[in-house]
Design a protein around this motif. Structure first.
Motif, short mmCIF file in Angstrom:
data_model
loop_
_atom_site.label_atom_id
_atom_site.label_comp_id
_atom_site.label_asym_id
_atom_site.label_seq_id
_atom_site.Cartn_x
_atom_site.Cartn_y
_atom_site.Cartn_z
N SER A 75 0.84 -1.19 0.00
CA SER A 75 0.00 0.00 0.00
C SER A 75 0.88 1.25 0.00
N LEU A 76 0.24 2.40 -0.16
CA LEU A 76 0.98 3.67 -0.23
C LEU A 76 1.75 3.93 1.05
N PHE A 77 1.14 3.60 2.22
CA PHE A 77 1.79 3.90 3.50
C PHE A 77 2.45 2.67 4.13
N ALA A 78 2.45 1.56 3.43
CA ALA A 78 3.14 0.34 3.86
C ALA A 78 2.72 -0.13 5.25
N GLU A 79 1.40 -0.07 5.54
CA GLU A 79 0.94 -0.59 6.83
C GLU A 79 1.07 -2.11 6.87
N PRO A 80 1.37 -2.67 8.02
CA PRO A 80 1.42 -4.14 8.14
C PRO A 80 0.02 -4.71 7.97
N ARG A 81 -0.07 -5.97 7.53
CA ARG A 81 -1.35 -6.58 7.27
C ARG A 81 -1.49 -7.92 8.00
N LEU A 82 -2.72 -8.16 8.40
CA LEU A 82 -3.10 -9.46 8.92
C LEU A 82 -4.24 -9.97 8.03
N ILE A 83 -3.99 -11.07 7.36
CA ILE A 83 -5.01 -11.67 6.49
C ILE A 83 -5.49 -12.96 7.16
N ARG A 84 -6.76 -12.96 7.55
CA ARG A 84 -7.33 -14.13 8.24
C ARG A 84 -8.24 -14.88 7.27
N VAL A 85 -7.89 -16.12 6.99
CA VAL A 85 -8.65 -16.92 6.03
C VAL A 85 -9.40 -18.02 6.78
N ASP A 86 -10.70 -18.00 6.68
CA ASP A 86 -11.53 -18.98 7.36
C ASP A 86 -11.98 -20.08 6.39
N GLU A 105 6.13 -17.80 -1.45
CA GLU A 105 6.82 -16.50 -1.36
C GLU A 105 5.89 -15.48 -0.71
N PRO A 106 5.79 -15.48 0.61
CA PRO A 106 4.87 -14.58 1.31
C PRO A 106 5.26 -13.11 1.14
N ALA A 107 4.27 -12.24 1.22
CA ALA A 107 4.52 -10.80 1.12
C ALA A 107 5.17 -10.29 2.40
N GLU A 108 5.96 -9.23 2.27
CA GLU A 108 6.61 -8.63 3.44
C GLU A 108 5.58 -7.91 4.31
N ASP A 109 5.88 -7.86 5.61
CA ASP A 109 5.02 -7.17 6.59
C ASP A 109 3.57 -7.67 6.55
N THR A 110 3.41 -8.95 6.25
CA THR A 110 2.07 -9.54 6.16
C THR A 110 2.05 -10.86 6.91
N THR A 111 1.01 -11.05 7.69
CA THR A 111 0.79 -12.33 8.39
C THR A 111 -0.47 -12.97 7.81
N LEU A 112 -0.31 -14.16 7.28
CA LEU A 112 -1.43 -14.90 6.72
C LEU A 112 -1.81 -16.02 7.69
N VAL A 113 -3.04 -15.97 8.20
CA VAL A 113 -3.53 -17.00 9.12
C VAL A 113 -4.54 -17.87 8.40
N LEU A 114 -4.24 -19.15 8.28
CA LEU A 114 -5.09 -20.10 7.59
C LEU A 114 -5.81 -20.96 8.63
N ARG A 115 -7.12 -20.90 8.67
CA ARG A 115 -7.90 -21.69 9.61
C ARG A 115 -8.46 -22.93 8.91
N HIS A 116 -7.99 -24.10 9.35
CA HIS A 116 -8.42 -25.37 8.77
C HIS A 116 -8.95 -26.26 9.89
N ALA A 117 -10.26 -26.54 9.86
CA ALA A 117 -10.90 -27.26 10.96
C ALA A 117 -10.77 -28.78 10.86
N GLY A 118 -10.29 -29.29 9.74
CA GLY A 118 -10.13 -30.73 9.60
C GLY A 118 -10.65 -31.25 8.29
N GLY A 119 -10.28 -32.47 7.94
CA GLY A 119 -10.68 -33.07 6.68
C GLY A 119 -9.55 -33.06 5.66
N ASN A 120 -9.80 -33.64 4.51
CA ASN A 120 -8.75 -33.80 3.49
C ASN A 120 -8.68 -32.67 2.49
N ARG A 121 -9.71 -31.82 2.45
CA ARG A 121 -9.71 -30.72 1.48
C ARG A 121 -8.56 -29.77 1.78
#
Length: 339
Positions: A75-86, A105-121
């Motif tokens: 972004s223009l101001f380079a704010e850190p990001r938290l991406i929560r994926v349900d 190759e994750p983006a800089e200053d970004t935290t990606l949280v992947l929520r996986h409740a179970g199963g093979n998908r």
């Protein structure tokens, strides 16, 4: 055999209480409450580091191609990001493909949280993350089903709140809230708020008065202690207030099974704990309760337990009478009444 050249060892899953930010965080397992706790801890840590944190929520099931990279772009101001994926366990094909590319190759200053409740998908994505791609970590959130696991959770919650609880009080509380652990955590927090940082059986009894499971354990405790009259009064009080007889039978059977496990076992309780699948204090208590019993009486009691369960689940038109008979049998240590 040596590992193949260039292969990465699988990352070791962390306990939910150890959750912290990383470029990629996999929060796995069916226990939603623990997963929420882990997610809150990660968000709090990122906000403490930079209050300008941008938070984005993504539904993996309805994901459209390119969405992840659009959110993660600088972004223009380079704010850190938290991406929560349900709902990664229900992810679209587009998400699966994009996520595999992103994790490599994750983006800089970004935290990606992947929520996986179970199963093979999404297994290909999980394997990639668990292989260490993207400097990933995994937070395991298993369902807490066993009595010992729930008891451990109660004790951990009290420690987290800076409170001390007696073993008996912790057991009573875990038994009183046998549903979701969110309710159990709320009960711990309320108890500390109302009572303070030193919790005994008396405080838990007052706080959980009227709950089915607590009544069940009071009945079972009186019966295994040999106090038949008291156990019978408690049983009739519980039944008169609408308590289902099945949880009472379950509580009584749990104590009878514990006595059967420790009968004849020798050695320190701490050493026997792993072998018997019980906590040391549970072994000590069961040993005390089984002391007056004879082996043949304990064997007959276990048979009667199975018969009583059948009677309570449709085998009798008077299930309360069957439960009373079993209760008094336990209180008399399996021996016939003497005249």
């Amino acid at each position: 055999m040596a590992a193949a050249r260039g292969a990465k060892a699988k990352i070791t899953p962390l306990d939910w209480s150890q959750a912290h930010p990383a470029p990629v965080v996999l929060v796995s397992g069916p226990e939603a409450f623990l997963a929420d706790r882990a997610g809150q801890a990660i968000r709090a840590a990122l906000l403490a580091d930079d209050p300008a944190l941008e938070v984005h929520d993504v539904d993996a099931a309805s994901y459209t191609a390119g969405e992840l990279f659009t959110i993660a772009s600088p972004s223009l101001f380079a704010e850190p990001r938290l991406i929560r994926v349900d709902a990664v366990e229900k992810c679209s094909d587009a998400f699966l493909e994009d996520a595999k590319r992103y994790v490599a190759e994750p983006a800089e200053d970004t935290t990606l949280v992947l929520r996986h409740a179970g199963g093979n998908r999404g297994k290909a994505l999980l394997d990639l993350v668990r292989g260490g791609a993207g400097s990933a970590i995994e937070i395991a959130c298993p369902e807490l089903k066993k009595d010992q696991e729930r008891l451990g959770f109660v004790q951990t919650e009290f420690r987290r709140l800076g409170a001390q609880v007696t073993p008996g009080a912790a057991r009573m509380l875990a038994a009183a809230y046998s549903g979701g652990i969110g309710e159990l955590a709320g009960a711990v927090a309320q108890l500390v708020s109302d009572v303070g940082t030193r919790i005994s059986e008396a405080e838990v009894t007052r706080a959980t008065e009227g709950r089915v499971e607590t009544n069940a354990f009071r009945v079972a405790d009186a019966a295994t202690a040999g106090r038949g009259a008291e156990a019978l009064v408690l049983l009739r009080q519980a039944l008169s207030t609408g308590t289902d007889p099945i949880p009472i039978l379950a509580a009584l059977n749990m104590k009878v099974r514990a006595m059967a496990r420790v009968y004849g076992a020798s050695g320190p309780s701490g050493k026997l704990a792993g072998e018997l699948g019980m906590a040391p204090w549970q072994i000590d208590r069961a040993r005390k309760e089984v002391g007056p019993w004879r082996e043949e009486d304990l064997a007959r009691t276990i048979d009667l337990a199975a018969e009583t369960e059948w009677l309570l689940k449709g085998g009798s038109r008077a299930p309360e009478y069957a439960l009373e008979r079993y209760l008094l049998h336990v209180a008399r240590r399996g021996r016939a009444r003497t005249r």
